[in-house]
Scaffold this active site. Structure first.
Site, PDB file in Angstrom:
ATOM      1  N   CYS A 106      13.796  -3.167  -4.015  1.00 16.50           N
ATOM      2  CA  CYS A 106      14.538  -4.468  -4.648  1.00 16.50           C
ATOM      3  C   CYS A 106      15.093  -4.287  -5.808  1.00 16.50           C
ATOM      4  O   CYS A 106      15.677  -5.197  -6.459  1.00 16.50           O
ATOM      5  CB  CYS A 106      12.988  -5.238  -5.147  1.00 16.50           C
ATOM      6  SG  CYS A 106      11.887  -4.316  -6.276  1.00 16.50           S
TER       7      CYS A 106
ATOM      8  N   CYS B 261       2.737  -7.590 -21.273  1.00 17.18           N
ATOM      9  CA  CYS B 261       1.703  -6.515 -22.062  1.00 17.18           C
ATOM     10  C   CYS B 261       0.541  -7.112 -22.729  1.00 17.18           C
ATOM     11  O   CYS B 261       1.108  -8.101 -23.593  1.00 17.18           O
ATOM     12  CB  CYS B 261       2.698  -5.339 -22.855  1.00 17.18           C
ATOM     13  SG  CYS B 261       1.655  -4.460 -23.727  1.00 17.18           S
TER      14      CYS B 261
ATOM     15  N   CYS C 201       0.940  -6.281 -26.592  1.00 18.02           N
ATOM     16  CA  CYS C 201       1.988  -6.728 -27.654  1.00 18.02           C
ATOM     17  C   CYS C 201       2.629  -8.191 -27.266  1.00 18.02           C
ATOM     18  O   CYS C 201       3.447  -8.790 -27.800  1.00 18.02           O
ATOM     19  CB  CYS C 201       3.097  -5.835 -27.681  1.00 18.02           C
ATOM     20  SG  CYS C 201       4.266  -5.713 -26.504  1.00 18.02           S
TER      21      CYS C 201
ATOM     22  N   HIS D 230       7.533  -9.006 -22.366  1.00 17.31           N
ATOM     23  CA  HIS D 230       7.719  -9.240 -20.907  1.00 17.31           C
ATOM     24  C   HIS D 230       7.892  -7.943 -20.171  1.00 17.31           C
ATOM     25  O   HIS D 230       8.706  -7.163 -20.478  1.00 17.31           O
ATOM     26  CB  HIS D 230       8.838 -10.213 -20.852  1.00 17.31           C
ATOM     27  CG  HIS D 230       9.303 -10.487 -19.207  1.00 17.31           C
ATOM     28  ND1 HIS D 230       8.559 -11.425 -18.571  1.00 17.31           N
ATOM     29  CD2 HIS D 230      10.172  -9.897 -18.641  1.00 17.31           C
ATOM     30  CE1 HIS D 230       9.196 -11.361 -17.413  1.00 17.31           C
ATOM     31  NE2 HIS D 230      10.345 -10.532 -17.481  1.00 17.31           N
TER      32      HIS D 230
ATOM     33  N   HIS E 187       7.389  -9.324 -12.851  1.00 17.53           N
ATOM     34  CA  HIS E 187       6.636 -10.254 -12.137  1.00 17.53           C
ATOM     35  C   HIS E 187       5.821  -9.409 -11.009  1.00 17.53           C
ATOM     36  O   HIS E 187       6.043  -8.299 -10.896  1.00 17.53           O
ATOM     37  CB  HIS E 187       7.419 -11.308 -11.501  1.00 17.53           C
ATOM     38  CG  HIS E 187       8.188 -11.987 -12.466  1.00 17.53           C
ATOM     39  ND1 HIS E 187       9.397 -11.760 -13.071  1.00 17.53           N
ATOM     40  CD2 HIS E 187       7.870 -13.517 -12.619  1.00 17.53           C
ATOM     41  CE1 HIS E 187       9.860 -12.926 -13.668  1.00 17.53           C
ATOM     42  NE2 HIS E 187       8.835 -14.022 -13.508  1.00 17.53           N
TER      43      HIS E 187
ATOM     44  N   ASP F  57       3.268  -8.783  -2.172  1.00 13.53           N
ATOM     45  CA  ASP F  57       3.912  -8.197  -0.945  1.00 13.53           C
ATOM     46  C   ASP F  57       3.852  -6.679  -0.756  1.00 13.53           C
ATOM     47  O   ASP F  57       4.650  -6.211  -0.321  1.00 13.53           O
ATOM     48  CB  ASP F  57       5.198  -9.003  -0.454  1.00 13.53           C
ATOM     49  CG  ASP F  57       6.193  -8.476  -1.737  1.00 13.53           C
ATOM     50  OD1 ASP F  57       5.987  -7.882  -2.589  1.00 13.53           O
ATOM     51  OD2 ASP F  57       7.249  -9.306  -1.824  1.00 13.53           O
TER      52      ASP F  57
ATOM     53  N   ARG G  54       2.851  -5.907  -5.644  1.00 16.90           N
ATOM     54  CA  ARG G  54       4.059  -5.232  -6.142  1.00 16.90           C
ATOM     55  C   ARG G  54       4.378  -5.571  -7.477  1.00 16.90           C
ATOM     56  O   ARG G  54       4.902  -6.884  -7.672  1.00 16.90           O
ATOM     57  CB  ARG G  54       5.070  -5.453  -5.118  1.00 16.90           C
ATOM     58  CG  ARG G  54       6.375  -5.302  -5.600  1.00 16.90           C
ATOM     59  CD  ARG G  54       7.627  -5.302  -4.610  1.00 16.90           C
ATOM     60  NE  ARG G  54       7.871  -6.779  -4.106  1.00 16.90           N
ATOM     61  CZ  ARG G  54       8.600  -7.472  -4.595  1.00 16.90           C
ATOM     62  NH1 ARG G  54       9.534  -7.217  -5.678  1.00 16.90           N
ATOM     63  NH2 ARG G  54       8.875  -8.789  -4.108  1.00 16.90           N
TER      64      ARG G  54
ATOM     65  N   CYS H 194       6.624  -5.642 -10.214  1.00 11.74           N
ATOM     66  CA  CYS H 194       8.071  -5.347 -10.299  1.00 11.74           C
ATOM     67  C   CYS H 194       8.266  -5.391 -11.752  1.00 11.74           C
ATOM     68  O   CYS H 194       8.300  -6.509 -12.304  1.00 11.74           O
ATOM     69  CB  CYS H 194       8.696  -6.665  -9.554  1.00 11.74           C
ATOM     70  SG  CYS H 194      10.432  -6.407  -9.427  1.00 11.74           S
TER      71      CYS H 194
END
Ligand code: FE
Length: 159
Positions: free
Chosen positions: A95, A126, A129, A132, A135, A139, A147, A149
């Site tokens: 991906c 996280c 803290c 970001h 996601h 799958d 997964r 990602c």
């Protein structure tokens, strides 16, 4: 008439107590939190990291430094150092972003429903803290089927 009144009260009560919390959201632990102002984050993160970690950005696929990284070790949060993923759960999902089939401990990652960009996804941040990470999708390979990602900019590799 009186019984209808009681029925309305009962219905109102029932709808107020129903749990509407999405299944993907986990309560965050309140211990060992790292809290900084956005100005403070700007001082400790590069502009690229800040855009992804604090503003929920996404790095261009196939460009991140860990996309094809295969060394044995641990991936920590680039913002606070929390240990998040082990190299033995890393796999090439094709991906364009580093992908992991599991987190070191699911409580170190916070899962939130993300309805932006016309999709329904589960954002991962996280827990320590609030940064970001990316996601998580359902799958991935067995046994977790997940997964994770993750943006390379959100993590740092430690041997
Ligand atoms: Fe962190």
């Amino acid at each position: 008439m009186k019984s209808i009144f009681y029925l309305v009260i009962l219905f109102t009560f029932a709808s107020c107590t129903s749990n509407s919390q999405p299944k993907t959201t986990k309560p965050m632990s309140t211990s060992n939190k790292v809290t900084k102002t956005e100005e403070e984050w700007k001082k400790v993160l590069s502009p690229e990291q800040y855009q992804v970690i604090r503003q929920k950005g996404t790095e261009t696929p196939y460009t991140g430094k860990y996309y094809l990284h295969k060394e044995k070790g641990t991936y920590v949060c680039a913002a606070c150092g929390a240990e998040l993923f082990k190299s033995d759960t890393k796999f090439d999902a094709g991906c364009g972003w580093p992908s992991f089939s599991d987190a070191i401990d699911s409580s170190r990652v916070t899962y939130t429903t993300d309805k932006t960009h016309g999709m329904i996804r589960t954002e991962i941040t996280c827990t320590k803290c609030g940064g970001h990470l990316g996601h998580v999708f359902e799958d991935g390979p067995k046994p977790t089927g997940l997964r994770y990602c993750v943006n390379s900019l959100s993590i740092e590799f430690k041997k």
